[in-house]
Write a protein that holds these residues in place. Structure first.
Motif, PDB file in Angstrom:
ATOM      1  N   GLY A  45      38.679  47.713 111.609  1.00 43.83           N
ATOM      2  CA  GLY A  45      38.376  46.576 112.452  1.00 43.83           C
ATOM      3  C   GLY A  45      38.686  46.894 113.903  1.00 43.83           C
ATOM      4  N   THR A  46      38.719  45.871 114.736  1.00 45.02           N
ATOM      5  CA  THR A  46      38.921  46.071 116.163  1.00 45.02           C
ATOM      6  C   THR A  46      40.398  46.076 116.497  1.00 45.02           C
ATOM      7  OG1 THR A  46      36.858  44.928 116.606  1.00 45.02           O
ATOM      8  CG2 THR A  46      38.384  45.170 118.438  1.00 45.02           C
ATOM      9  N   GLY A  47      40.870  47.136 117.159  1.00 50.98           N
ATOM     10  CA  GLY A  47      42.267  47.234 117.538  1.00 50.98           C
ATOM     11  C   GLY A  47      42.480  46.662 118.918  1.00 50.98           C
ATOM     12  N   GLY A  48      43.522  47.169 119.604  1.00 50.77           N
ATOM     13  CA  GLY A  48      43.806  46.710 120.947  1.00 50.77           C
ATOM     14  C   GLY A  48      42.808  47.284 121.928  1.00 50.77           C
ATOM     15  N   ALA A  49      42.906  46.849 123.193  1.00 51.10           N
ATOM     16  CA  ALA A  49      41.962  47.297 124.205  1.00 51.10           C
ATOM     17  C   ALA A  49      42.132  48.780 124.473  1.00 51.10           C
ATOM     18  CB  ALA A  49      42.177  46.495 125.484  1.00 51.10           C
ATOM     19  N   PRO A  64      42.968  53.643 118.389  1.00 47.68           N
ATOM     20  CA  PRO A  64      43.032  52.407 119.168  1.00 47.68           C
ATOM     21  C   PRO A  64      44.440  52.160 119.705  1.00 47.68           C
ATOM     22  CG  PRO A  64      41.929  52.036 117.065  1.00 47.68           C
ATOM     23  CD  PRO A  64      42.579  53.384 116.993  1.00 47.68           C
ATOM     24  N   ALA A  65      44.527  51.687 120.934  1.00 45.61           N
ATOM     25  CA  ALA A  65      45.821  51.309 121.491  1.00 45.61           C
ATOM     26  C   ALA A  65      46.242  49.973 120.891  1.00 45.61           C
ATOM     27  CB  ALA A  65      45.737  51.200 123.008  1.00 45.61           C
ATOM     28  N   SER A  66      47.510  49.847 120.526  1.00 45.13           N
ATOM     29  CA  SER A  66      48.044  48.624 119.925  1.00 45.13           C
ATOM     30  C   SER A  66      47.147  48.107 118.808  1.00 45.13           C
ATOM     31  CB  SER A  66      48.229  47.544 120.989  1.00 45.13           C
ATOM     32  OG  SER A  66      49.136  47.962 121.975  1.00 45.13           O
ATOM     33  N   PRO A  67      46.900  48.922 117.788  1.00 47.72           N
ATOM     34  CA  PRO A  67      46.024  48.508 116.684  1.00 47.72           C
ATOM     35  C   PRO A  67      46.562  47.273 115.971  1.00 47.72           C
ATOM     36  CG  PRO A  67      47.296  50.450 116.077  1.00 47.72           C
ATOM     37  CD  PRO A  67      47.504  50.250 117.537  1.00 47.72           C
ATOM     38  N   LYS A  68      45.650  46.414 115.529  1.00 47.20           N
ATOM     39  CA  LYS A  68      46.045  45.163 114.894  1.00 47.20           C
ATOM     40  C   LYS A  68      46.287  45.309 113.404  1.00 47.20           C
ATOM     41  CE  LYS A  68      45.486  43.169 118.846  1.00 47.20           C
ATOM     42  NZ  LYS A  68      46.677  42.845 119.663  1.00 47.20           N
ATOM     43  N   LYS A  69      45.507  46.171 112.749  1.00 48.25           N
ATOM     44  CA  LYS A  69      45.654  46.363 111.310  1.00 48.25           C
ATOM     45  C   LYS A  69      46.082  47.797 111.035  1.00 48.25           C
ATOM     46  CE  LYS A  69      42.102  43.003 109.925  1.00 48.25           C
ATOM     47  NZ  LYS A  69      40.838  42.828 109.147  1.00 48.25           N
ATOM     48  N   VAL A  70      47.315  47.962 110.566  1.00 48.55           N
ATOM     49  CA  VAL A  70      47.888  49.295 110.364  1.00 48.55           C
ATOM     50  C   VAL A  70      48.314  49.445 108.905  1.00 48.55           C
ATOM     51  CG1 VAL A  70      49.647  50.935 111.104  1.00 48.55           C
ATOM     52  CG2 VAL A  70      48.730  49.258 112.732  1.00 48.55           C
ATOM     53  N   GLU A 127      40.080  47.107 106.034  1.00 50.86           N
ATOM     54  CA  GLU A 127      39.442  47.455 107.315  1.00 50.86           C
ATOM     55  C   GLU A 127      40.478  47.769 108.389  1.00 50.86           C
ATOM     56  OE1 GLU A 127      36.761  44.265 108.280  1.00 50.86           O
ATOM     57  OE2 GLU A 127      35.250  45.015 106.875  1.00 50.86           O
ATOM     58  N   PRO A 128      41.326  48.763 108.144  1.00 47.67           N
ATOM     59  CA  PRO A 128      42.396  49.062 109.103  1.00 47.67           C
ATOM     60  C   PRO A 128      41.875  49.685 110.393  1.00 47.67           C
ATOM     61  CG  PRO A 128      42.315  50.743 107.409  1.00 47.67           C
ATOM     62  CD  PRO A 128      41.350  49.672 106.980  1.00 47.67           C
ATOM     63  N   ASP A 129      42.607  49.456 111.452  1.00 49.48           N
ATOM     64  CA  ASP A 129      42.339  50.120 112.730  1.00 49.48           C
ATOM     65  C   ASP A 129      43.002  51.487 112.766  1.00 49.48           C
ATOM     66  OD1 ASP A 129      41.107  47.742 113.858  1.00 49.48           O
ATOM     67  OD2 ASP A 129      43.134  46.933 113.955  1.00 49.48           O
ATOM     68  N   LEU A 130      44.099  51.631 111.994  1.00 53.27           N
ATOM     69  CA  LEU A 130      44.852  52.880 111.994  1.00 53.27           C
ATOM     70  C   LEU A 130      45.521  53.067 110.636  1.00 53.27           C
ATOM     71  CD1 LEU A 130      46.058  55.314 113.634  1.00 53.27           C
ATOM     72  CD2 LEU A 130      48.044  53.848 114.068  1.00 53.27           C
ATOM     73  N   ILE A 131      45.528  54.309 110.156  1.00 54.39           N
ATOM     74  CA  ILE A 131      46.247  54.678 108.948  1.00 54.39           C
ATOM     75  C   ILE A 131      47.243  55.767 109.328  1.00 54.39           C
ATOM     76  CG2 ILE A 131      46.066  55.613 106.612  1.00 54.39           C
ATOM     77  CD1 ILE A 131      43.114  54.683 106.639  1.00 54.39           C
ATOM     78  N   ALA A 148      39.224  55.322 108.312  1.00 52.16           N
ATOM     79  CA  ALA A 148      39.611  54.818 109.632  1.00 52.16           C
ATOM     80  C   ALA A 148      40.368  55.899 110.376  1.00 52.16           C
ATOM     81  CB  ALA A 148      40.489  53.576 109.482  1.00 52.16           C
ATOM     82  N   PRO A 149      40.563  55.750 111.694  1.00 49.79           N
ATOM     83  CA  PRO A 149      41.395  56.703 112.425  1.00 49.79           C
ATOM     84  C   PRO A 149      42.734  56.891 111.725  1.00 49.79           C
ATOM     85  CG  PRO A 149      40.325  55.229 113.961  1.00 49.79           C
ATOM     86  CD  PRO A 149      40.025  54.694 112.577  1.00 49.79           C
ATOM     87  N   THR A 150      43.107  58.143 111.509  1.00 46.58           N
ATOM     88  CA  THR A 150      44.310  58.456 110.742  1.00 46.58           C
ATOM     89  C   THR A 150      45.136  59.510 111.463  1.00 46.58           C
ATOM     90  OG1 THR A 150      43.149  57.993 108.665  1.00 46.58           O
ATOM     91  CG2 THR A 150      45.163  59.297 108.507  1.00 46.58           C
ATOM     92  N   VAL A 151      46.450  59.340 111.469  1.00 46.06           N
ATOM     93  CA  VAL A 151      47.342  60.339 112.049  1.00 46.06           C
ATOM     94  C   VAL A 151      48.340  60.786 110.997  1.00 46.06           C
ATOM     95  CG1 VAL A 151      47.115  59.619 114.457  1.00 46.06           C
ATOM     96  CG2 VAL A 151      48.848  58.535 113.003  1.00 46.06           C
ATOM     97  N   ASP A 152      48.684  62.065 111.056  1.00 40.73           N
ATOM     98  CA  ASP A 152      49.666  62.657 110.145  1.00 40.73           C
ATOM     99  C   ASP A 152      50.945  62.903 110.931  1.00 40.73           C
ATOM    100  OD1 ASP A 152      51.210  64.164 108.448  1.00 40.73           O
ATOM    101  OD2 ASP A 152      49.660  65.631 107.959  1.00 40.73           O
ATOM    102  N   LEU A 153      51.961  62.094 110.671  1.00 40.96           N
ATOM    103  CA  LEU A 153      53.211  62.194 111.421  1.00 40.96           C
ATOM    104  C   LEU A 153      54.293  62.958 110.659  1.00 40.96           C
ATOM    105  CD1 LEU A 153      53.405  58.713 113.179  1.00 40.96           C
ATOM    106  CD2 LEU A 153      52.350  60.850 113.945  1.00 40.96           C
ATOM    107  N   THR A 154      53.868  63.923 109.845  1.00 36.21           N
ATOM    108  CA  THR A 154      54.812  64.801 109.165  1.00 36.21           C
ATOM    109  C   THR A 154      55.661  65.536 110.204  1.00 36.21           C
ATOM    110  OG1 THR A 154      53.324  65.135 107.302  1.00 36.21           O
ATOM    111  CG2 THR A 154      55.017  66.811 107.649  1.00 36.21           C
ATOM    112  N   VAL A 155      56.957  65.592 109.948  1.00 37.78           N
ATOM    113  CA  VAL A 155      57.885  66.282 110.845  1.00 37.78           C
ATOM    114  C   VAL A 155      58.128  67.696 110.321  1.00 37.78           C
ATOM    115  CG1 VAL A 155      60.266  66.330 111.691  1.00 37.78           C
ATOM    116  CG2 VAL A 155      58.984  64.174 111.656  1.00 37.78           C
TER     117      VAL A 155
END
Length: 327
Positions: A45-49, A64-70, A127-131, A148-155
């Protein structure tokens, strides 16, 4: 729903039945850079501006900046977002969460599978904005990135604090929490400096007990923070950096004879019945070590060290635990 931040709490044992499949656990980095996740053309869906570009374990991603659905598939990331006051829209099925995270096991948060096996249909339906994936869930990145846009934050355990900073800063950038993240990270760095100075020449060994068996871990491993950043000298050399560590015996511990023996009880972490760590280590060989004689067998909090070691509050607690052991 008002949610209390969990920073600074000591978490009790938790668990996810899915952690019984330990073989999939770990904290290794992604292997290759990928195209920006924002270009996957998912049904989010639509995230932040506007969008922001962040670095993650697989390269860079425009999200998306400040995504609404995570949707979050990592307990450490979930804990950090909770601490930052960021609400999420979907989480894996979890049970017996500590008080600070217990609400995520309720029906208030849609369940999207497990850490190891996402329910892709349920994720898509949200319908996430970010996974967000990391660690145990990182293998699901390619399929989730199609949704949806996805990031892998594995350390990266081999460069834990540097990698942790990058991942936390990515969250700060995405959710507009840069100042708070920077403050927490700078405080962590200051604490590391103090603890390292106190370590001196003392030696340590980190072991994990499960099902009556013992594994040892050294520098560069999932528990390598003790040596790599906090300056406790390894009592034994040549230990594998594999997620499972090295299978060892009480004889091994006696031969290493550490000044400090740090213990993680996996059975406690996953809510599984088994011989408690204290029972496993209560024998003549271990009791003859310098650590035992000086009251320096340190039983570490299982949630903090095993389940969610990359949460900002966990790292703060880990550093404090080692610092306290040196006093």
């Amino acid at each position: 729903m008002h949610r209390r931040p969990i920073r600074g709490r000591l978490f009790g044992a938790l668990f996810l039945p899915l952690l019984l499949t330990l073989a999939a656990c770990g904290g290794t980095t992604g292997t290759s850079a990928s195209a920006a996740a924002g270009s996957t053309g998912g049904t989010g869906g639509t995230g932040g501006a506007g969008d922001v570009t962040v670095t993650h374990a697989r390269g860079t991603a425009k999200v998306p900046a400040s995504p609404k659905k995570v949707v979050v598939f990592d307990v450490g990331v979930l804990a950090t977002l909770d601490e930052l006051g960021v609400r999420v829209s979907g989480v894996p099925v979890v049970e017996n969460l500590p008080d600070g995270l217990a609400e995520y096991a309720t029906d208030a948060y849609p369940k999207v599978g497990s850490l190891f096996e996402p329910d892709y249909e349920k994720v898509n339906a949200l319908e996430p904005d970010l996974i967000v994936v990391a660690g145990r869930s990182s293998a699901a990145y390619p399929k989730l990135a199609e949704i949806a846009p996805t990031v892998d934050l594995t350390v990266d355990n081999a460069h834990f604090l540097t990698s942790l900073r990058q991942r936390a800063e990515a969250l700060g950038t995405i959710f507009g929490k840069q100042a708070e993240v920077a403050r927490r990270l700078d405080a962590i760095d200051a604490s590391v400096t103090r603890v390292k100075a106190a370590a001196g020449d003392r030696t340590g060994l980190v072991v994990l007990t499960t099902g009556g068996k013992i594994s040892a871990y050294g520098p560069g491993s999932r528990f390598g923070l003790v040596h790599d950043a906090l300056g406790v000298k390894p009592a034994a050399g040549g230990l594998s950096t594999d997620v499972h560590g090295n299978a060892v015996s009480a004889e091994f511990i006696a031969k290493a004879d550490p000044d400090l023996l740090y213990v993680v009880d996996r059975d406690s972490a996953i809510g599984q019945d088994g011989a408690a760590a204290k029972q496993v280590l209560d024998n003549e060989l271990v009791n003859g070590t310098k650590a035992a004689k000086n009251g320096k067998i340190v039983y570490l909090d299982s949630f903090t060290w095993y389940v969610a070691p990359t949460a900002l509050s966990s790292v703060e607690a880990m550093i404090k635990a080692v610092g306290d052991s040196l006093s």
